[in-house]
Design an enzyme around this catalytic site. Sequence first.
Site, PDB file in Angstrom:
ATOM      1  N   ASP A 131       8.451  64.837  17.069  1.00  0.00           N
ATOM      2  CA  ASP A 131       8.577  65.335  18.438  1.00  0.00           C
ATOM      3  C   ASP A 131       9.123  66.754  18.446  1.00  0.00           C
ATOM      4  O   ASP A 131       9.971  67.112  17.626  1.00  0.00           O
ATOM      5  CB  ASP A 131       9.531  64.440  19.247  1.00  0.00           C
ATOM      6  N   GLN A 160       3.891  71.503  23.655  1.00  0.00           N
ATOM      7  CA  GLN A 160       4.347  71.407  25.039  1.00  0.00           C
ATOM      8  C   GLN A 160       3.622  72.454  25.889  1.00  0.00           C
ATOM      9  O   GLN A 160       3.789  73.658  25.682  1.00  0.00           O
ATOM     10  CB  GLN A 160       5.849  71.619  25.108  1.00  0.00           C
ATOM     11  N   ARG A 179       0.003  65.711  19.611  1.00  0.00           N
ATOM     12  CA  ARG A 179       0.229  65.102  20.929  1.00  0.00           C
ATOM     13  C   ARG A 179       0.445  66.250  21.920  1.00  0.00           C
ATOM     14  O   ARG A 179       1.326  67.090  21.727  1.00  0.00           O
ATOM     15  CB  ARG A 179       1.455  64.199  20.902  1.00  0.00           C
ATOM     16  N   THR A 221      -0.030  61.927  29.046  1.00  0.00           N
ATOM     17  CA  THR A 221       0.286  62.222  30.443  1.00  0.00           C
ATOM     18  C   THR A 221       0.080  60.979  31.289  1.00  0.00           C
ATOM     19  O   THR A 221      -0.724  60.106  30.934  1.00  0.00           O
ATOM     20  CB  THR A 221      -0.593  63.368  30.987  1.00  0.00           C
ATOM     21  N   ARG A 283      15.634  62.736  30.762  1.00  0.00           N
ATOM     22  CA  ARG A 283      14.592  63.755  30.607  1.00  0.00           C
ATOM     23  C   ARG A 283      13.272  63.290  31.213  1.00  0.00           C
ATOM     24  O   ARG A 283      12.511  64.082  31.750  1.00  0.00           O
ATOM     25  CB  ARG A 283      14.408  64.122  29.135  1.00  0.00           C
ATOM     26  N   ARG A 284      13.010  61.990  31.133  1.00  0.00           N
ATOM     27  CA  ARG A 284      11.789  61.480  31.747  1.00  0.00           C
ATOM     28  C   ARG A 284      11.837  61.654  33.263  1.00  0.00           C
ATOM     29  O   ARG A 284      10.840  61.979  33.902  1.00  0.00           O
ATOM     30  CB  ARG A 284      11.600  59.996  31.410  1.00  0.00           C
TER      31      ARG A 284
END
Length: 309
Positions: A131, A160, A179, A221, A283-284
Amino acid sequence: MTVIKSCLFSLSQNSNINKLATKMGPKIGIKSFIAGTTLDELEMNIVRLNKQNIAVTVDNLGEFVYSESEAYNATYHIIKVIERINEQNLNAHISLKLTQIGLDINSEICKQNLMRILAKANEAHIFINIDMEDYGHIQSSWQIIDDCEQVFNNFGTVIQASLLRAKKDRREHKYLRLRIVKGAYKESGKVAYQTSKEIDINYLELCKSHLQDGKFTSIATHDYDLITKLIRYIEQNEISKSNFEFQMLYGFRTNLQQQLAQQGYQVCVYMPYGKDWYGYFMRRLAERPQNINLVIKQSLSKFWLKGRL
């Protein structure tokens, strides 16, 4: 909305609140979004999703790691998850953060721990996703990734879309499984887009580029509009379903996950587990404050069901 995002992100970085939240988690229905705190609970939830033809990427939660012993302990637990996945032949792989295994302590310690994880995963034919974190960790993360790429090929990482450097990073690392995410960190206008429209445009461009000339793409997403546009692009360009997957968070948009899997698309759920859930969860919410409504709805639903049973 910007004020809410800033507040939620600031809260996610508070270690004292993290300690309190860890104790309160079970009381506020957090297990709707965290797949347990033990390996047995984790395995049970992986099996449940695998039966729905949905794969899993496991995030062994852990933040605020500032000592070598803490980093070693996190590495040990990640390896234990790899062993469980291998022993039970689960359709799952690993997602990890470099700060959890020592990036804030010493880059060499971090790299050694990552090498241990990659070696164990390579033996078990298990993929590792590294990540990406906030902007201050991006360059040091790429340095470690580039070093590991000289030894292992069983890993990928994250781009990102909120970051201005995203397209350059994708081009330079298109040989990796990537990702693509919008980004969950609050960054300044000097390094990141500041509006949802800009981020969405960049997100679509990044996904399309990697679908065309990159390795495997994880389209991460919950945005139905973006998913619809990308499915249309995939169909128009006859991109094989074996070259990508849709990836979503555990506990969010479960109906959409099942719908996509039933339509024959590869679907993977990002499954966090462990006691140290607070930073991840906040954070989500900061990434998409509308999720607050979903949290309240699902938590209240659980309380209502308990009262009915």
